[in-house]
Design a protein around this motif. Structure first.
Motif, short mmCIF file in Angstrom:
data_model
loop_
_atom_site.label_atom_id
_atom_site.label_comp_id
_atom_site.label_asym_id
_atom_site.label_seq_id
_atom_site.Cartn_x
_atom_site.Cartn_y
_atom_site.Cartn_z
N CYS A 131 0.83 -1.21 0.00
CA CYS A 131 0.00 0.00 0.00
C CYS A 131 0.86 1.26 0.00
O CYS A 131 1.70 1.46 0.89
CB CYS A 131 -0.90 -0.02 1.23
SG CYS A 131 -1.96 1.39 1.34
N LEU A 132 0.64 2.09 -1.01
CA LEU A 132 1.34 3.37 -1.09
C LEU A 132 0.57 4.38 -0.26
O LEU A 132 -0.63 4.59 -0.46
CB LEU A 132 1.40 3.83 -2.55
CG LEU A 132 2.06 5.19 -2.78
CD1 LEU A 132 3.55 5.12 -2.43
CD2 LEU A 132 1.87 5.62 -4.22
N LEU A 133 1.27 5.01 0.68
CA LEU A 133 0.62 5.99 1.56
C LEU A 133 1.03 7.37 1.11
O LEU A 133 2.16 7.81 1.38
CB LEU A 133 1.07 5.77 3.01
CG LEU A 133 0.72 4.41 3.59
CD1 LEU A 133 1.60 4.10 4.78
CD2 LEU A 133 -0.74 4.38 3.98
N GLU A 134 0.15 8.02 0.40
CA GLU A 134 0.49 9.33 -0.14
C GLU A 134 0.24 10.42 0.90
O GLU A 134 -0.83 10.47 1.50
CB GLU A 134 -0.36 9.61 -1.39
CG GLU A 134 0.09 10.81 -2.15
CD GLU A 134 -0.87 11.16 -3.27
OE1 GLU A 134 -1.54 10.25 -3.81
OE2 GLU A 134 -0.97 12.36 -3.57
N GLY A 135 1.24 11.26 1.12
CA GLY A 135 1.02 12.43 1.98
C GLY A 135 1.34 12.19 3.43
O GLY A 135 1.06 13.05 4.26
N VAL A 136 1.92 11.07 3.76
CA VAL A 136 2.25 10.85 5.17
C VAL A 136 3.53 10.03 5.26
O VAL A 136 3.81 9.19 4.41
CB VAL A 136 1.11 10.14 5.91
CG1 VAL A 136 0.99 8.70 5.51
CG2 VAL A 136 1.28 10.25 7.43
N GLU A 137 4.32 10.38 6.27
CA GLU A 137 5.50 9.54 6.49
C GLU A 137 5.30 8.81 7.80
O GLU A 137 5.63 9.32 8.86
CB GLU A 137 6.75 10.40 6.54
CG GLU A 137 7.36 10.52 5.17
CD GLU A 137 8.78 11.04 5.19
OE1 GLU A 137 9.49 10.78 6.18
OE2 GLU A 137 9.12 11.70 4.22
N ALA A 138 4.69 7.67 7.73
CA ALA A 138 4.45 6.90 8.95
C ALA A 138 5.76 6.25 9.39
O ALA A 138 6.53 5.77 8.57
CB ALA A 138 3.39 5.85 8.69
N LYS A 139 5.98 6.29 10.69
CA LYS A 139 7.24 5.72 11.21
C LYS A 139 7.01 4.35 11.81
O LYS A 139 7.92 3.56 11.95
CB LYS A 139 7.80 6.65 12.29
CG LYS A 139 8.22 7.99 11.70
CD LYS A 139 8.87 8.88 12.75
CE LYS A 139 9.22 10.22 12.16
NZ LYS A 139 8.05 10.95 11.67
N GLN A 140 5.76 4.11 12.16
CA GLN A 140 5.50 2.88 12.91
C GLN A 140 4.15 2.30 12.52
O GLN A 140 3.19 3.05 12.28
CB GLN A 140 5.47 3.25 14.39
CG GLN A 140 5.52 2.09 15.32
CD GLN A 140 5.10 2.50 16.73
OE1 GLN A 140 4.66 3.61 16.99
NE2 GLN A 140 5.22 1.57 17.65
#
Ligand code: AHR
Length: 493
Positions: A431-440
């Motif tokens: 899954c490509l998560l556009e607009g967020v840099e999730a760390k965990q």
């Protein structure tokens, strides 16, 4: 590998917490035994309410509770359920087993339960066998501050302050047990009765009209055409039956194979088509989407547990019910622009229940666990998820294998709830998560090696959520490996 895309920057409206509503009817062992045992009971209780059930339900954050029915609502005369318990009228519960109803659980007991659960009441009024005056007086009794005959009666019965009553249903299933009416007739009846459901003082009532049974689009058309301006919500009832057949066996709650597993998944997905088609009619008369579609009865309905009273609708609850719950809640989220409330049937000991009781014992069902896992979506903002699901094939039929929804909460935390409907195949998701840099990413899963797994009073934790280790973040992408027949909730931050 399933390719998925979530744009976390664009939201699509709020997922109302009211989608997590519950329903408690005077039916079988839901109210009596399941919730209310009375203060003298040997079962540990708080003011007459079972303490174990109270605690379990408090942990679910139930936003709204519907009562007293169901079909019971259109036979219920509220004045029989107030005043000293020893003097309350007794009646026969004609719909549900023909048993005696002693009216010990009435308006005061229900509204106190709502206070203890910190939930909002949704009361269904009696249209089928009640009068306009009776309905008007009930609302006055509960909500009028100051001096009036009904407010004085309430005070005599020990309640000085009025209650808040946010939701009121004008009848239940008036196309069936609530009077066998035609929509043309009920639309006028609704207009008539709802006129006297008044807002006293600061109380504001969201009025809910009886809506269609399943795919009765004509009912929706007539109600919206004739009465949309006088309602806030229109109900819809749809139950998932493995056989899809009301006339014969509905299928066993626990004894099923892959055929029944598949047909149940297929039949429960039908909820989406119903929402789309009824919403299309509603859009015609209410393009702004003011009137909510209120799915105030839904869930799995099977043959009753062998040996129990057929009128009590007591059934076990398995991993299959967890999937039904997860799938429907995802559907409600994804259509939350029109779907403003839903109430699963029912909260304790009836149909797809959250908890089951036997004497002084209680167990949490797989459905309870899904509601608990999913509650992070309440009042969060809906995110759009685009993906092409692989198909789950069975014989000549096929349905999407993956069902999901996503939201972002007030703290910016993203939640994904994903169901793998396939009885035997796992699914890999990138899954490509556009607009967020999730760390965990952390997660919880409800699954089991047996499709029929369920909790019993001997083994109450056979189906229980555990930490999910099948999700990782890799260079801004979320990689998930979903086991078969599972419900997973992920948290990204
Ligand atoms: O939830 C059980 C029953 O199903 C309700 O009383 C009725 O409204 C519906 O037919």
């Amino acid at each position: 590998m399933i390719k998925m895309h979530i744009n976390t920057q664009q939201t699509h409206g709020t997922i109302s917490r009211y989608l997590y509503g519950q329903f408690a009817e005077h039916l079988g062992r839901c109210i009596y035994e399941g919730i209310w045992v009375g203060a003298d009971s040997p079962i540990p209780n708080t003011e007459g309410y079972r303490s174990d059930v109270l605690k379990a339900l408090q942990n679910l954050n139930i936003p709204v509770l519907r009562w007293p029915g169901g079909c019971f609502a259109d036979e219920y005369h509220w004045m029989d359920g107030i005043g000293p318990k020893s003097k309350r009228a007794r009646m026969i519960n004609n719909h549900w087993g023909g048993v005696e109803e002693n009216n010990h659980f009435g308006t005061h007991e229900f509204l106190r339960l709502c206070e203890l659960l910190q939930t909002e009441p949704y009361i269904s009024g009696n249209v089928g066998s009640g009068t306009v005056r009776e309905m008007q007086q009930w609302v006055e009794y509960m909500t009028l501050d100051g001096e009036s005959p009904m407010a004085s009666l309430r005070k005599e019965n020990g309640r000085e302050e009025p209650w808040k009553l946010p939701f009121f249903g004008v009848g239940n299933e008036n196309w069936g047990c609530g009077g066998n009416m035609r929509p043309e007739y009920y639309a006028d009846v609704y207009r008539h009765f709802s006129t006297y459901v008044r807002n006293y003082g600061g109380n504001r009532i969201y009025k809910i009209a009886c809506g269609p049974n399943t795919a009765d689009y004509h009912w929706t058309e007539v109600l919206m055409r004739e009465a949309a301006g006088l309602m806030d919500g229109l109900s819809l009832h749809y139950y998932t039956l493995p056989t899809g057949d009301w006339s014969g066996s509905k299928g066993s709650a626990t004894e099923y194979g892959v055929d029944e597993w598949f047909s149940t998944m297929k039949n429960t997905l039908y909820m989406e088509e119903l929402i789309v088609k009824h919403s299309k009619i509603m859009d015609k008369y209410d393009p702004e989407g003011r009137v909510g579609l209120i799915i105030d009865e839904w869930g799995g309905w099977y043959d009753v547990e062998p040996g129990t009273n057929p009128g009590f609708l007591y059934q076990q609850n398995t991993l299959r019910d967890a999937l039904i719950a997860g799938i429907n809640l995802n559907i409600f989220h994804n259509y939350s622009q029109r779907v403003k409330m839903a109430n699963i049937a029912q909260v304790v000991n009836v149909l797809q229940a959250m908890v089951l009781t036997e004497g002084d014992r209680m167990l949490l069902t797989p459905t309870y666990h899904v509601f608990h896992m999913y509650k992070v979506h309440q009042d969060a903002e809906l995110l759009n998820v685009s993906f092409d699901s692989p198909m789950y094939k069975h014989g000549a039929e096929m349905i999407p294998q993956i069902n999901m929804s996503a939201s972002v909460d007030a703290n910016g935390v993203i939640h994904l709830s994903i169901c793998n409907l396939h009885h035997a195949e796992s699914a890999s998701i990138r899954c490509l998560l556009e607009g967020v840099e999730a760390k965990q990413v952390i997660g919880t899963i409800l699954a089991h090696s047996s499709l029929n797994a369920h909790n019993t009073f001997q083994q109450p934790n056979e189906v229980a959520p555990v930490t999910f280790t099948g999700a990782q973040l890799e260079e801004g992408e979320l990689i998930v490996e979903l086991p078969p027949a599972s419900v997973v909730v992920l948290e990204l931050k």
